[in-house]
Motif scaffolding. Structure first.
Motif, mmCIF file in Angstrom:
data_model
loop_
_atom_site.group_PDB
_atom_site.id
_atom_site.type_symbol
_atom_site.label_atom_id
_atom_site.label_comp_id
_atom_site.label_asym_id
_atom_site.label_seq_id
_atom_site.Cartn_x
_atom_site.Cartn_y
_atom_site.Cartn_z
ATOM 1 N N HIS A 87 0.825 -1.217 0.000
ATOM 2 C CA HIS A 87 0.000 0.000 0.000
ATOM 3 C C HIS A 87 0.854 1.261 0.000
ATOM 4 O O HIS A 87 2.027 1.257 0.378
ATOM 5 C CB HIS A 87 -0.927 0.025 1.217
ATOM 6 C CG HIS A 87 -0.243 0.432 2.493
ATOM 7 N ND1 HIS A 87 -0.731 1.419 3.320
ATOM 8 C CD2 HIS A 87 0.922 0.015 3.072
ATOM 9 C CE1 HIS A 87 0.082 1.568 4.355
ATOM 10 N NE2 HIS A 87 1.076 0.731 4.224
ATOM 11 N N VAL A 88 0.231 2.349 -0.442
ATOM 12 C CA VAL A 88 0.791 3.688 -0.305
ATOM 13 C C VAL A 88 -0.379 4.609 0.028
ATOM 14 O O VAL A 88 -1.481 4.444 -0.514
ATOM 15 C CB VAL A 88 1.520 4.135 -1.588
ATOM 16 C CG1 VAL A 88 0.590 4.105 -2.788
ATOM 17 C CG2 VAL A 88 2.110 5.535 -1.408
ATOM 18 N N THR A 89 -0.161 5.543 0.940
ATOM 19 C CA THR A 89 -1.239 6.388 1.448
ATOM 20 C C THR A 89 -1.088 7.813 0.931
ATOM 21 O O THR A 89 0.007 8.383 0.983
ATOM 22 C CB THR A 89 -1.243 6.392 2.991
ATOM 23 O OG1 THR A 89 -1.210 5.031 3.458
ATOM 24 C CG2 THR A 89 -2.487 7.059 3.533
ATOM 25 N N ILE A 90 -2.192 8.387 0.435
ATOM 26 C CA ILE A 90 -2.179 9.752 -0.093
ATOM 27 C C ILE A 90 -3.236 10.591 0.625
ATOM 28 O O ILE A 90 -4.202 10.047 1.186
ATOM 29 C CB ILE A 90 -2.450 9.766 -1.606
ATOM 30 C CG1 ILE A 90 -3.854 9.225 -1.916
ATOM 31 C CG2 ILE A 90 -1.383 8.969 -2.354
ATOM 32 C CD1 ILE A 90 -4.291 9.406 -3.360
ATOM 33 N N PRO A 91 -3.105 11.923 0.626
ATOM 34 C CA PRO A 91 -4.138 12.788 1.215
ATOM 35 C C PRO A 91 -5.441 12.677 0.431
ATOM 36 O O PRO A 91 -5.427 12.564 -0.805
ATOM 37 C CB PRO A 91 -3.544 14.196 1.102
ATOM 38 C CG PRO A 91 -2.084 14.001 0.856
ATOM 39 C CD PRO A 91 -1.953 12.701 0.139
ATOM 40 N N ALA A 92 -6.542 12.722 1.144
ATOM 41 C CA ALA A 92 -7.843 12.642 0.483
ATOM 42 C C ALA A 92 -8.062 13.816 -0.466
ATOM 43 O O ALA A 92 -8.797 13.694 -1.453
ATOM 44 C CB ALA A 92 -8.949 12.583 1.529
ATOM 45 N N ALA A 93 -7.413 14.929 -0.195
ATOM 46 C CA ALA A 93 -7.550 16.101 -1.061
ATOM 47 C C ALA A 93 -7.043 15.827 -2.475
ATOM 48 O O ALA A 93 -7.468 16.473 -3.440
ATOM 49 C CB ALA A 93 -6.796 17.284 -0.462
ATOM 50 N N ASP A 94 -6.129 14.847 -2.613
ATOM 51 C CA ASP A 94 -5.605 14.500 -3.937
ATOM 52 C C ASP A 94 -6.473 13.485 -4.675
ATOM 53 O O ASP A 94 -6.221 13.192 -5.846
ATOM 54 C CB ASP A 94 -4.190 13.925 -3.803
ATOM 55 C CG ASP A 94 -3.187 14.956 -3.327
ATOM 56 O OD1 ASP A 94 -3.522 16.160 -3.336
ATOM 57 O OD2 ASP A 94 -2.080 14.557 -2.938
ATOM 58 N N PHE A 95 -7.488 12.974 -4.001
ATOM 59 C CA PHE A 95 -8.353 11.955 -4.580
ATOM 60 C C PHE A 95 -9.508 12.647 -5.303
ATOM 61 O O PHE A 95 -10.665 12.622 -4.871
ATOM 62 C CB PHE A 95 -8.861 11.026 -3.472
ATOM 63 C CG PHE A 95 -9.402 9.703 -3.949
ATOM 64 C CD1 PHE A 95 -8.556 8.736 -4.473
ATOM 65 C CD2 PHE A 95 -10.755 9.407 -3.865
ATOM 66 C CE1 PHE A 95 -9.037 7.508 -4.906
ATOM 67 C CE2 PHE A 95 -11.253 8.183 -4.277
ATOM 68 C CZ PHE A 95 -10.389 7.240 -4.807
ATOM 69 N N THR A 96 -9.186 13.282 -6.415
ATOM 70 C CA THR A 96 -10.155 14.043 -7.194
ATOM 71 C C THR A 96 -10.610 13.226 -8.397
ATOM 72 O O THR A 96 -9.991 12.216 -8.764
ATOM 73 C CB THR A 96 -9.533 15.354 -7.682
ATOM 74 O OG1 THR A 96 -8.458 15.041 -8.588
ATOM 75 C CG2 THR A 96 -8.985 16.175 -6.509
#
Length: 470
Positions: A33-42
Motif C-alpha cells: 500500500h501507499v497512502t495519499i491525502p484525500a484532497a488528492d483523490f479528485t
C-alpha cells in the motif's frame, strides 16, 4: 459502493475521509500500500491514476531503470476502515508509467485476463475458498546471523503447552469444540462482523479448525474469479487488523506446528455458461450428478496437478503440510467424498444444480489468489478442450493403499518440495499460456527458485537435535 469517480469523491467527502490507502498485490501475493491525502483523490486524478509507485522496490515487478508505475483505483472496493475511520482503502490496478499500458506482471491483471478468456469461451467461473489460519498469542523469532542460527517460540492460549485456565485443545481435536474450550470465538465473530458490516461480505461459516493453538476457518459466499481474489485479500487484511486489536498474531503459514494439521485453502470451483446453466451438473449421473464436462474439468486439473502445485502451494513450508496423516492431499486422484484425494465432488445435496462443484484441496493460504484461481481456470479449460479423462474415482482411503495398489490404479503423488513443483511448472506450462504471459511465469519461477535456495542454506533447528552428535 462507489462505481464512478464522482461517487467516489462524494463518498470520501460524506464520510470525512482524510487519507486514501491505495492497495495492490505483489507477485508472491502480499498486499502492499501507499497512502495519499484525500484532497488528492479528485475525479481528474482518479481518471489519470496515481503515479506513486516505485516498481523496482516491489517483489516481482520491475527494474530500477523502468520503475515509475501508476495505480488506478478499483472504485467498487473503496471503503472507510472501521479501525481507522479517517482512512479509506481502495484496491488498485497497476499500470506502466508513461502511458505504456497495463503492467503485465500485476497479478490482478492475470486474473482479469483469465475472466476474459473464460468469457470468450462462453463461461463464467465461480470460486469459494475456505480460508484457514492460526491466531497465536505471541511468536518470538530469534534470527541471528546465519552462522549463529535461528529459532522461534509460539505461545497460544489453547495449546497443550500453554493452556490458559485449564482449557486446552489436544492435538488434532480442535474441530468444532464449543466455548469455553474454543477460546477465540469472540475474535472470529469480531472479524466476520467487520467483514459483513463494513466490507459487504456474506459469511457462510466461521469455526475452529482441527489443529490446536487457535486454528480457525472463515468461509464467505462464492463469487467470480477476480471478485473472489479481491475478497480473499480483503479477508486476510481484516483478519490481521482485527487480530492486532486483541494483541494476537495471525498467520496463514501452511504448516507452523509440528504434529498437527496444517493450514489449507480448499477451493470450490464451478463453471457456468452464458445461459445460466451449471456445466458441471448432470442429474442423470448416478455417481455424483457430475456431467461429462465436469469430468473433463477434473481431468484437466489432475493432469496438471503437479505443475499447478508450484502456484497453489507456493512456499517451501507448503510441502511440510502436504504429507500423509493430516487431512492434506498427497495423491493425484478424485472422488465423491474422499478427503484423501486432491479433488473431491461435494455431495451434501441431491438434485441441486447450483450446488454442483468440485473441491480442489491442494491450495493453501500462502498462494497468490489471483494467480491460483487463474491457474485453476486454465487447467479446467485445457481439460474441456482436450477432453481429458480423469479416470475412475477412488473411493477408499488412499493413505492406506500399498504403493503397488496405487501404481495399479495409476495414482500419482503431488510434488514433495517446492523445487520439484517448479521443475514440473517449467516443463508443463503451455496450458497456462492463454492466460499467463511469459514475463510473469519466468519472473515467478525465478523468485521462487531464489526463495527455495535461500531457505535451503539455513540449518533447521531440529537438525541440531538430530545430528549434533553424528
Amino acid at each position: 459502493m462507489p462505481t464512478t469517480p464522482q461517487e467516489a469523491v462524494d463518498y470520501v467527502r460524506k464520510n470525512k475521509i482524510e487519507w486514501i490507502d491505495l492497495q495492490f498485490t505483489d507477485l508472491p501475493g502480499r498486499l502492499q500500500h501507499v497512502t495519499i491525502p484525500a484532497a488528492d483523490f479528485t475525479e481528474e486524478e482518479i481518471k489519470n491514476g496515481f503515479g506513486k509507485l516505485d516498481g523496482s522496490s516491489i517483489k516481482g515487478f520491475t527494474t530500477i531503470y523502468e520503475s515509475d508505475m501508476v495505480l488506478f483505483p478499483v472504485l467498487e472496493s473503496l471503503v472507510s476502515l472501521p479501525w481507522s475511520p479517517s482512512v479509506a482503502r481502495v484496491l488498485t490496478k497497476v499500470y506502466w508509467g508513461g502511458g505504456k499500458g497495463r503492467f503485465e506482471r500485476d497479478p490482478r491483471y492475470v486474473a482479469e485476463t483469465a475472466e476474459s478468456v473464460l468469457s470468450s469461451e462462453g463461461y463464467t467461473s465461480y470460486y469459494g475458498p475456505e480460508l484457514e489460519f492460526f491466531l497465536f498469542d505471541r511468536v518470538d523469532i530469534d534470527v541471528k546471523t546465519p552462522q549463529q542460527g535461528t529459532g522461534y517460540k509460539i505461545t497460544a492460549r489453547e495449546a497443550p503447552w500453554n493452556g490458559n485456565g485449564g482449557y486446552i485443545i489436544r492435538y488434532k481435536e480442535g474441530y468444532y469444540p464449543a466455548p469455553p474450550v474454543d477460546q477465540l470465538m469472540d475474535v472470529r465473530l469480531d472479524i466476520v462482523q467487520t467483514l459483513t458490516k463494513h466490507f459487504g461480505f456474506v459469511i457462510e461459516a466461521s469455526h475452529h479448525e482441527v489443529a490446536t493453538a487457535g486454528q480457525g476457518e472463515i468461509d464467505f459466499r462464492f463469487s467470480t474469479l477476480v471478485e473472489t481474489a479481491d475478497k480473499l485479500q480483503t479477508l486476510k487484511y481484516v483478519i490481521r487488523n482485527v487480530a492486532a486489536k486483541y494483541g494476537l498474531v495471525p498467520t496463514f503459514m501452511p504448516k507452523p506446528l509440528y504434529g498437527d494439521n496444517g493450514t489449507g485453502m480448499h477451493t470450490h470451483f464451478s463453471l457456468w455458461n452464458k445461459n445460466g446453466k451449471n456445466m458441471m451438473y448432470d442429474p442423470s449421473d448416478e455417481y455424483a450428478e457430475l456431467s461429462q464436462t465436469g469430468r473433463y474439468i477434473i481431468g484437466g486439473i489432475l493432469h496438471h496437478a503437479r505443475s499447478l502445485s508450484a502456484i497453489v502451494s507456493p512456499t517451501v513450508n507448503s510441502y511440510r503440510r502436504l504429507i500423509p496423516g493430516f487431512e492434506a492431499p498427497v495423491y493425484v486422484a478424485w472422488s465423491k467424498g474422499n478427503r484423501s484425494a486432491v479433488i473431491r465432488v461435494p455431495s451434501y445435496y441431491k438434485g441441486m444444480e447450483k450446488a454442483k462443484r468440485i473441491e480442489y484441496r491442494a491450495p493453501d493460504p500462502s498462494t497468490n489468489p489471483y494467480l491460483a484461481f487463474s491457474a485453476i481456470a486454465a487447467a479446467a479449460l485445457d481439460g474441456i478442450k482436450k477432453k481429458i479423462d480423469p479416470g475412475n474415482p477412488v473411493d477408499t482411503n488412499i493413505y492406506h493403499l500399498t504403493p503397488e495398489k496405487r501404481k495399479e490404479l495409476g495414482i500419482k503423488e503431488l510434488p514433495r518440495s517446492l523445487d520439484e513443483a517448479l521443475d514440473e511448472l517449467e516443463s508443463d506450462n503451455e496450458f497456462l499460456k492463454p492466460i499467463f504471459n511469459s514475463s510473469i511465469l519466468e519472473t515467478y519461477i525465478d523468485l521462487k527458485r531464489d526463495e527455495s535456495r535461500t531457505i535451503q542454506m539455513y540449518p533447521h533447528p531440529i537438525e541440531i537435535y538430530y545430528y549434533l552428535d553424528v
